[in-house]
Design a protein around this motif. Structure first.
Motif, PDB file in Angstrom:
ATOM      1  N   ASP A  47       0.855  -1.194   0.000  1.00 29.32           N
ATOM      2  CA  ASP A  47       0.000   0.000   0.000  1.00 29.32           C
ATOM      3  C   ASP A  47       0.887   1.239   0.000  1.00 29.32           C
ATOM      4  OD1 ASP A  47      -2.587   1.379   0.259  1.00 29.32           O
ATOM      5  OD2 ASP A  47      -1.858   1.935   2.242  1.00 29.32           O
ATOM      6  N   VAL A  48       0.405   2.328  -0.605  1.00 30.75           N
ATOM      7  CA  VAL A  48       1.137   3.590  -0.666  1.00 30.75           C
ATOM      8  C   VAL A  48       0.238   4.713  -0.174  1.00 30.75           C
ATOM      9  CG1 VAL A  48       2.352   5.232  -2.146  1.00 30.75           C
ATOM     10  CG2 VAL A  48       2.497   2.789  -2.643  1.00 30.75           C
ATOM     11  N   GLN A  49       0.759   5.518   0.762  1.00 37.76           N
ATOM     12  CA  GLN A  49       0.013   6.653   1.294  1.00 37.76           C
ATOM     13  C   GLN A  49       0.908   7.888   1.316  1.00 37.76           C
ATOM     14  OE1 GLN A  49      -3.259   6.610   2.181  1.00 37.76           O
ATOM     15  NE2 GLN A  49      -3.455   4.422   1.718  1.00 37.76           N
ATOM     16  N   MET A  85       6.044   9.932   1.925  1.00 39.63           N
ATOM     17  CA  MET A  85       5.325   8.826   1.291  1.00 39.63           C
ATOM     18  C   MET A  85       5.629   7.557   2.071  1.00 39.63           C
ATOM     19  SD  MET A  85       5.435   7.521  -2.684  1.00 39.63           S
ATOM     20  CE  MET A  85       7.193   7.092  -2.646  1.00 39.63           C
ATOM     21  N   GLU A  86       4.586   6.851   2.488  1.00 46.91           N
ATOM     22  CA  GLU A  86       4.744   5.615   3.242  1.00 46.91           C
ATOM     23  C   GLU A  86       4.338   4.436   2.375  1.00 46.91           C
ATOM     24  OE1 GLU A  86       3.839   4.723   7.716  1.00 46.91           O
ATOM     25  OE2 GLU A  86       2.077   4.139   6.546  1.00 46.91           O
ATOM     26  N   VAL A  87       5.281   3.522   2.163  1.00 48.10           N
ATOM     27  CA  VAL A  87       5.028   2.303   1.406  1.00 48.10           C
ATOM     28  C   VAL A  87       5.083   1.131   2.384  1.00 48.10           C
ATOM     29  CG1 VAL A  87       5.757   0.860  -0.527  1.00 48.10           C
ATOM     30  CG2 VAL A  87       6.154   3.339  -0.604  1.00 48.10           C
ATOM     31  N   ILE A  96       6.346  -4.429   6.914  1.00 51.83           N
ATOM     32  CA  ILE A  96       7.602  -3.714   6.714  1.00 51.83           C
ATOM     33  C   ILE A  96       7.238  -2.383   6.086  1.00 51.83           C
ATOM     34  CG2 ILE A  96       9.592  -3.590   5.171  1.00 51.83           C
ATOM     35  CD1 ILE A  96      10.283  -6.394   5.802  1.00 51.83           C
ATOM     36  N   THR A  97       7.806  -1.309   6.611  1.00 54.42           N
ATOM     37  CA  THR A  97       7.471   0.031   6.135  1.00 54.42           C
ATOM     38  C   THR A  97       8.694   0.704   5.550  1.00 54.42           C
ATOM     39  OG1 THR A  97       5.788   0.257   7.863  1.00 54.42           O
ATOM     40  CG2 THR A  97       6.520   2.284   6.791  1.00 54.42           C
ATOM     41  N   VAL A  98       8.519   1.319   4.387  1.00 55.16           N
ATOM     42  CA  VAL A  98       9.547   2.172   3.798  1.00 55.16           C
ATOM     43  C   VAL A  98       8.979   3.579   3.728  1.00 55.16           C
ATOM     44  CG1 VAL A  98      11.029   2.624   1.810  1.00 55.16           C
ATOM     45  CG2 VAL A  98      10.486   0.270   2.432  1.00 55.16           C
ATOM     46  N   ASN A  99       9.509   4.475   4.568  1.00 54.19           N
ATOM     47  CA  ASN A  99       9.109   5.878   4.529  1.00 54.19           C
ATOM     48  C   ASN A  99      10.049   6.637   3.599  1.00 54.19           C
ATOM     49  OD1 ASN A  99       6.912   5.749   6.278  1.00 54.19           O
ATOM     50  ND2 ASN A  99       8.207   5.954   8.090  1.00 54.19           N
ATOM     51  N   VAL A 100       9.480   7.403   2.700  1.00 56.84           N
ATOM     52  CA  VAL A 100      10.256   8.138   1.700  1.00 56.84           C
ATOM     53  C   VAL A 100       9.991   9.628   1.860  1.00 56.84           C
ATOM     54  CG1 VAL A 100      10.768   8.402  -0.750  1.00 56.84           C
ATOM     55  CG2 VAL A 100       9.964   6.193   0.126  1.00 56.84           C
TER      56      VAL A 100
END
Length: 203
Positions: A48-50, A58-60, A191-195
């Motif tokens: 999911d992307v927010q 941007m949080e993936v 698992i979260t990837v914050n951009v």
């Protein structure tokens, strides 16, 4: 596997420090028009992307991105990847770049083993990539929060109100004979990837 049972022992998530603060005022409207997924780390419906209210983060999230090594595992478990194609729409006259990433999840890495994750960004039709790499060196067990700055920054093209951002995420563990794990965090279930996004006006 017994290795997955360690997830039930996690009770507190690591507090994540803020990412790099963007320098320019972002556009008033930024939204995700669509996301497509491809890869072993993101079966359909598991990513999911927010975009946050500030338009600068941007949080993936991945809910089934699990890498394992050791007895009983196979080659498909040792390495995972996911390619996301993200269609972002925003006000005319702006362009954006990825400033920094922060990856959060759970890891059980024994001494002598190492996990490596990389996130590569590029824009469809534009040469150049932004690459982030983070490593998990054993011995460690518990939630992790890893920040990385780009090796190279590329900007979205000007002249429109939307752009397609490609994110290719890869994680692996070596050597493969030792029991090790990179997985979703029990608290967040992902698992979260914050951009961190940087914006500037087109000239």
């Amino acid at each position: 596997m017994k290795l997955l049972s360690v997830l039930s022992l996690v009770s507190l998530a690591v507090a994540a420090p803020p990412l790099v603060s963007p320098l320019a005022t972002p556009p008033s409207s930024v939204r995700v028009l669509g996301v497509s997924l491809l890869g072993s780390g993101c079966p359909a419906g598991t990513a999911d992307v927010q975009i946050d209210a500030s338009k600068t983060l941007m949080e993936v999230t991945f809910s089934e991105y699990i890498i394992q090594t050791g007895p009983g595992t196979k080659a498909a478990d040792w390495r995972k990847n996911c390619k996301l194609t993200i269609n972002l729409a925003y006000d005319e006259g702006f362009q954006f770049a990825t400033l920094a990433t922060e990856m959060r999840g759970f890891a059980q890495i024994p001494k002598g083993s190492r996990g490596l994750c990389s996130n590569t960004f590029d824009f469809t039709g534009v040469p150049g990539q932004t690459v982030f790499s983070v490593s998990l060196v054993g011995e460690r067990e518990g939630p992790f929060s890893l920040k990385a700055d780009p090796d190279l920054v590329s900007w979205s093209p000007c002249g429109g109100t939307s752009n397609i951002l490609n994110l290719n995420s890869q994680c692996n563990i070596s050597p493969t004979q030792s029991q090790a794990l990179i997985a979703v965090d029990r608290i967040s279930g992902k698992i979260t990837v914050n951009v961190s996004l940087d914006w500037r006006k087109c000239r």
